[in-house]
Design an enzyme around this catalytic site. Structure first.
Site, PDB file in Angstrom:
ATOM      1  CD  GLU A 286      12.158  28.891  32.786  1.00 46.53           C
ATOM      2  OE1 GLU A 286      11.523  29.938  32.968  1.00 46.53           O
ATOM      3  OE2 GLU A 286      12.122  28.275  31.697  1.00 46.53           O
ATOM      4  CG  HIS A 307      -6.445   6.927  46.033  1.00 49.26           C
ATOM      5  ND1 HIS A 307      -7.133   5.979  46.751  1.00 49.26           N
ATOM      6  CD2 HIS A 307      -6.889   8.136  46.476  1.00 49.26           C
ATOM      7  CE1 HIS A 307      -7.984   6.580  47.575  1.00 49.26           C
ATOM      8  NE2 HIS A 307      -7.850   7.896  47.433  1.00 49.26           N
ATOM      9  CE  LYS A 421      13.999  27.414  24.301  1.00 56.96           C
ATOM     10  NZ  LYS A 421      13.795  28.800  24.692  1.00 56.96           N
TER      11      LYS A 421
HETATM   12  O1  LIG Z   1       7.305  33.894  25.718  1.00 61.13           O
HETATM   13  P1  LIG Z   1       8.386  33.157  25.014  1.00 61.13           P
HETATM   14  O2  LIG Z   1       9.537  34.035  24.669  1.00 61.13           O
HETATM   15  O3  LIG Z   1       7.844  32.416  23.816  1.00 61.13           O
HETATM   16  O4  LIG Z   1       8.952  32.087  26.020  1.00 61.13           O
HETATM   17  C1  LIG Z   1       8.226  31.003  26.504  1.00 61.13           C
HETATM   18  C2  LIG Z   1       9.065  30.209  27.490  1.00 61.13           C
HETATM   19  O5  LIG Z   1      10.116  29.606  26.792  1.00 61.13           O
HETATM   20  C3  LIG Z   1      11.382  29.501  27.261  1.00 61.13           C
HETATM   21  O6  LIG Z   1      12.167  28.564  26.696  1.00 61.13           O
HETATM   22  C4  LIG Z   1      11.747  29.959  28.605  1.00 61.13           C
HETATM   23  O7  LIG Z   1      12.586  29.090  29.279  1.00 61.13           O
HETATM   24  C5  LIG Z   1      10.562  30.308  29.455  1.00 61.13           C
HETATM   25  O8  LIG Z   1      11.001  31.101  30.524  1.00 61.13           O
HETATM   26  C6  LIG Z   1       9.521  31.031  28.665  1.00 61.13           C
HETATM   27  O9  LIG Z   1       8.433  31.342  29.510  1.00 61.13           O
END
Ligand SMILES: O=P(O)(O)OC[C@H]1O[C@H](O)[C@H](O)[C@@H](O)[C@@H]1O
Length: 448
Positions: A286, A307, A421
């Site tokens: 990331e 393996h 997303k």
């Molecule tokens: O802690 P949050 O805001 O729920 O994020 C949880 C995760 O989701 C994301 O999509 C990011 O790409 C991550 O870097 C992050 O650790």
């Protein structure tokens, strides 16, 4: 020293000292950019001094909450994804092994992780597994808006409230989130949950030494003072000069990338490091996988994977190098005994430890993989205790920051994660995504 960097597995691929020396000025500049806070993403450097500069009152509150969790529940469900999940799980398994729920000491709850996928089967299994037992929840989300943990929390909060009532649930739900933003913060305030803060200047994948990682660790019985002490020792070790082992590791990764090795496999020989491998994948991929650049970091668990994917590492496309995390002292030992029949032919090993066999597997593999054209960076760790976990975390975080600046990317953002997303929200019909929805539905039909 918590880690020993060994270059023996690299000699025939990199003129190690000479090539690092040629690279010194750039490595020093990258490190300078990181430490002086002058590079891209410099508003996310809170982790740099965290081991010596953290909120002691909150730290004490974490310990109290952990004690309370241990007293009132048999099962703790930790809800979170990515950086809000991997570090805590990596720590607990690193220190206590994969069977930590089965072999825990008295007074320590079982700890399970939810909200790290979108599987109804998984969530139903978690609920079934809790059964009639007393449970607590630690919901963790820095943004407070991530879909996976939100879905899991909605279900488990409902279960908690139906079992203990609103008042009782309030005592059993702990929220770790941003200090003022996000839906989770609002919900936690409205419901009156005890909350812990993810600092503004620490991104998810760098947050394991904040309450994000520390509360689940402490509830699972880990010594979080030792974790922080290990991280502080690491910070101290790698804050002098510009060619310490942390910077050399960052430099070597980039030198190997320039030589066409586009993949780094994080290798372990201990199952308790499997989740550390998962944490490392997020940390590096990331941070560095952007602008069409970067090493693709993955992990392998040896000897298990020797393996299966061992064939490819030995003899497939020559695209990778390995970074081996070798643990010198296992948590416990077994000695192989002599048997009269010797049907399995193992008597030649009688009197030897299993770790001895593991070590010979490691040495033999190292030479075989080098002979096959795969360079190896070796990181030796004495043992897998809480102190070493903290030490390793800081080593890799700093190496990642230096390495990202050497590569020429902003190691502290993750713009690419948003694309899937947006598509998912549009396809689910979330408001504000109407145009994208029309476009995507046409595409889905076309590509079906
Ligand atoms: O802690 P949050 O805001 O729920 O994020 C949880 C995760 O989701 C994301 O999509 C990011 O790409 C991550 O870097 C992050 O650790």
């Amino acid at each position: 020293m918590g880690i020993k960097l060994k270059l023996t597995g690299l000699r025939r691929f990199v003129r190690t000292e000479a090539e690092i020396a040629d690279y010194t000025a750039q490595v020093a500049a990258a490190q300078d950019t990181l430490v002086s806070g002058t590079g891209a993403g410099n508003d996310f450097l809170g982790w740099l001094n965290l081991p010596v500069d953290y909120d002691r009152d909150e730290f004490a509150r974490i310990k109290q909450a952990a004690k309370k969790i241990q007293q009132i529940c048999d099962v703790l469900i930790v809800i979170g994804i990515g950086g809000s999940y991997l570090g805590a799980r990596a720590a607990i398994e690193f220190v206590n092994g994969q069977f930590y729920n089965q072999v825990r000491p008295e007074g320590i709850p079982e700890v399970y992780f939810a909200g790290n996928n979108i599987s109804s089967s998984y969530l139903n299994d978690i609920i079934k597994m809790i059964g009639d037992r007393d449970f607590c929840i630690n919901i963790i989300s820095k943004s407070g808006t991530t879909t996976e943990p939100a879905i899991a929390f909605r279900e488990l909060k409902k279960l908690c409230e139906s079992k203990y009532g609103k008042e009782g649930a309030r005592e059993r739900i702990f929220a770790t989130t941003d200090k003022e933003r996000g839906a989770l913060k609002k919900l936690a305030d409205d419901e009156g949950y005890e909350t812990f803060i993810v600092p503004d200047d620490i991104g998810g994948r760098f947050s394991v030494l904040t309450p994000v990682g520390l509360l689940p660790m402490a509830a699972a019985g880990l010594d979080i003072d030792a974790v922080m002490a290990g991280a502080a020792a690491s910070r101290e070790e790698y804050s002098h000069g510009s060619l310490h082992d942390c910077a050399r590791y960052a430099a070597l990764r980039n030198l190997l990338l320039f030589k066409g090795k586009s993949m780094e496999i994080m290798v372990n020989y201990e199952p308790s490091l499997v989740m550390l491998g998962e944490w490392l994948k997020q940390l590096f991929d990331e941070s560095e996988g952007k602008d069409h650049k970067g090493l693709f970091v993955t992990s392998a668990n040896f000897s298990t994977d020797l393996h299966s994917i061992g064939q490819f590492i030995q003899d497939g496309s020559r695209i990778m190098f390995e970074t081996v995390l070798w643990v010198k002292e296992p948590r416990s030992e077994i000695t192989i005994e002599h048997t009269e029949e010797d049907i399995d032919g193992l008597n030649y090993l009688a009197g030897q430890t299993v770790q001895h066999v593991n070590q010979k597997a490691y040495e033999g593999t190292l030479i075989a993989h080098m002979d096959g054209g795969t360079p190896n960076i070796i990181l030796e760790i004495d043992r897998t205790d809480a102190w070493h976990f903290g030490y390793l975390v800081y080593f890799f975080e700093k190496a990642c920051g230096i390495s990202g600046y050497l590569l020429g990317v902003n190691p502290f953002n993750q713009p690419g994660v948003e694309d899937y997303k947006k598509n998912m929200f549009a396809l689910l019909g979330r408001s504000g995504f109407e145009e994208r929805r029309k476009y995507l539905e046409a595409r889905v039909k076309l590509e079906d």
